[in-house]
Scaffold this motif. Structure first.
Motif, mmCIF file in Angstrom:
data_model
loop_
_atom_site.group_PDB
_atom_site.id
_atom_site.type_symbol
_atom_site.label_atom_id
_atom_site.label_comp_id
_atom_site.label_asym_id
_atom_site.label_seq_id
_atom_site.Cartn_x
_atom_site.Cartn_y
_atom_site.Cartn_z
ATOM 1 N N HIS A 196 43.596 54.433 38.388
ATOM 2 C CA HIS A 196 43.058 53.162 37.912
ATOM 3 C C HIS A 196 42.323 52.393 39.005
ATOM 4 O O HIS A 196 41.422 51.602 38.719
ATOM 5 N N LYS A 197 42.694 52.635 40.245
ATOM 6 C CA LYS A 197 42.013 51.946 41.356
ATOM 7 C C LYS A 197 40.553 52.370 41.470
ATOM 8 O O LYS A 197 39.762 51.700 42.151
ATOM 9 N N SER A 202 37.633 45.699 38.267
ATOM 10 C CA SER A 202 38.913 45.351 38.879
ATOM 11 C C SER A 202 38.815 43.917 39.385
ATOM 12 O O SER A 202 37.735 43.323 39.400
ATOM 13 N N THR A 203 39.929 43.386 39.818
ATOM 14 C CA THR A 203 39.927 42.007 40.319
ATOM 15 C C THR A 203 38.958 41.852 41.493
ATOM 16 O O THR A 203 38.163 40.914 41.546
ATOM 17 N N ASN A 206 35.209 42.468 40.402
ATOM 18 C CA ASN A 206 34.707 41.362 39.581
ATOM 19 C C ASN A 206 34.255 40.194 40.453
ATOM 20 O O ASN A 206 33.327 39.464 40.094
ATOM 21 N N TRP A 231 41.460 46.909 29.356
ATOM 22 C CA TRP A 231 41.530 46.707 30.808
ATOM 23 C C TRP A 231 40.386 45.806 31.289
ATOM 24 O O TRP A 231 40.608 44.855 32.055
ATOM 25 N N GLN A 234 40.829 42.229 30.000
ATOM 26 C CA GLN A 234 41.924 41.580 30.726
ATOM 27 C C GLN A 234 41.496 41.119 32.111
ATOM 28 O O GLN A 234 41.767 39.983 32.514
ATOM 29 N N HIS A 235 40.788 41.987 32.836
ATOM 30 C CA HIS A 235 40.431 41.649 34.212
ATOM 31 C C HIS A 235 39.306 40.622 34.301
ATOM 32 O O HIS A 235 39.309 39.776 35.201
ATOM 33 N N ALA A 238 40.766 37.187 33.256
ATOM 34 C CA ALA A 238 41.672 36.646 34.269
ATOM 35 C C ALA A 238 40.926 36.111 35.485
ATOM 36 O O ALA A 238 41.500 35.393 36.302
ATOM 37 N N HIS A 239 39.638 36.463 35.596
ATOM 38 C CA HIS A 239 38.873 36.036 36.770
ATOM 39 C C HIS A 239 38.358 34.609 36.569
ATOM 40 O O HIS A 239 37.780 34.291 35.525
#
Length: 290
Positions: A196-197, A202-203, A206, A231, A234-235, A238-239
């Motif tokens: 997933h990395k 990703s956070t 982004n 995914w 969500q990311h 959340a940013h």
């Protein structure tokens, strides 16, 4: 009796023929085959500028080069200087363009979306970013032929492709707030949790998208994998620098339909009668500091 050529020799000869001037036939994918995935954490021997100001875009967009661009004079190179042997050579300054790249297609694949966007955004420079060597060469040759086929209209002069690893070097190419649109279409889902990395959303990444996007700019995402869609939603939600675009506004955007239908992966999903999950995210204005 001639020596029978192997597949590699045939590919190399075909690609060499595509580099000739005046080629009118679009490239064939079978001569540009490569593994479907590339590890973004590997050393791919990429060439990238130390900063956006040193990126030379002139080879990608030759029709947009500033014609009267003069090279910078070297420090201490004034006329009549006595010691010419110690004079610092004039720095090589990249040729400037009349405008900046504004639209980026990350992981552009074989360039389906790129060549679909170019004619509908003729006043905007659009760029495909692809990490795989052969696939990048295919898109380069595709753009070259399309430009030749449309030399009377000037179409596709605003399209370019660059081999790059955006997970590592995106800020090396783009200034803060330079882009108005970023497309992330059918990215590698990296199903295993330990992979997933490697996902392109990703956070951390982004935050880089927020850096290169201007306030009000849009990130367009599409995938046929429900888990990956969740995914990405969500990311981005959340940013703090992004908000999701409402469905009504999303469906009113004409570029969304192009994104759904123009990419090679999108066409494959269509043939297999799969679902396409779309989500758009708007870059919010910078916070006002007290």
């Amino acid at each position: 009796m001639g020596v029978k050529k192997n597949k590699r020799q045939k590919r190399e000869e075909y690609r060499a023929s595509m580099r000739e001037e005046g080629v009118a036939t679009l490239p064939r994918k079978k001569f540009y085959r490569q593994r479907a995935h590339a590890n973004p954490f590997s050393d791919h021997q990429l060439v990238y500028p130390p900063c956006p100001e040193q990126m030379d875009w002139s080879t990608l967009y030759p029709d947009y080069v500033v014609q009267d661009d003069e090279p910078e004079a070297a420090p201490g190179a004034a006329e009549g200087e006595a010691n010419q042997e110690t004079t610092t050579p004039a720095p090589v300054r990249p040729k400037r363009l009349t405008q900046d790249v504004e639209v980026a297609d990350i992981g552009c694949g074989f360039g389906g979306l790129l060549v679909a966007l170019a004619p509908v955004m003729p006043e905007t420079l659009v760029l495909g970013l692809e990490i795989r060597v052969s696939v990048t060469q295919f898109v380069e040759d595709r753009i070259k032929v399309l430009r030749h086929q449309n030399k009377d209209t000037g179409l596709y002069r605003n399209a370019g492709v660059l081999r790059a690893n955006t997970m590592k070097f995106m800020p090396n190419f783009f200034k803060q707030g330079q882009l108005s649109k970023i497309f992330i279409c059918f990215p590698d889902p990296h199903f295993k949790a330990r992979k997933h990395k490697q996902r392109i959303v990703s956070t951390t990444l982004n935050s880089e998208y927020a850096y290169v996007l201007k306030p009000g700019g849009i990130v367009y995402t599409i995938t046929d994998v429900p888990d990956l869609h969740g995914w990405m939603v969500q990311h981005f939600e959340a940013h703090p620098m992004f908000e999701r675009v409402g469905e009504e506004e999303q469906e009113a955007d004409p570029l969304v339909e192009i994104m759904r239908t123009a990419t090679e992966e999108g066409k494959k999903v269509e043939r297999n009668k799969g679902q396409k999950h779309v989500a758009l995210f708007r870059r919010l204005p910078d916070p006002v500091l007290p």
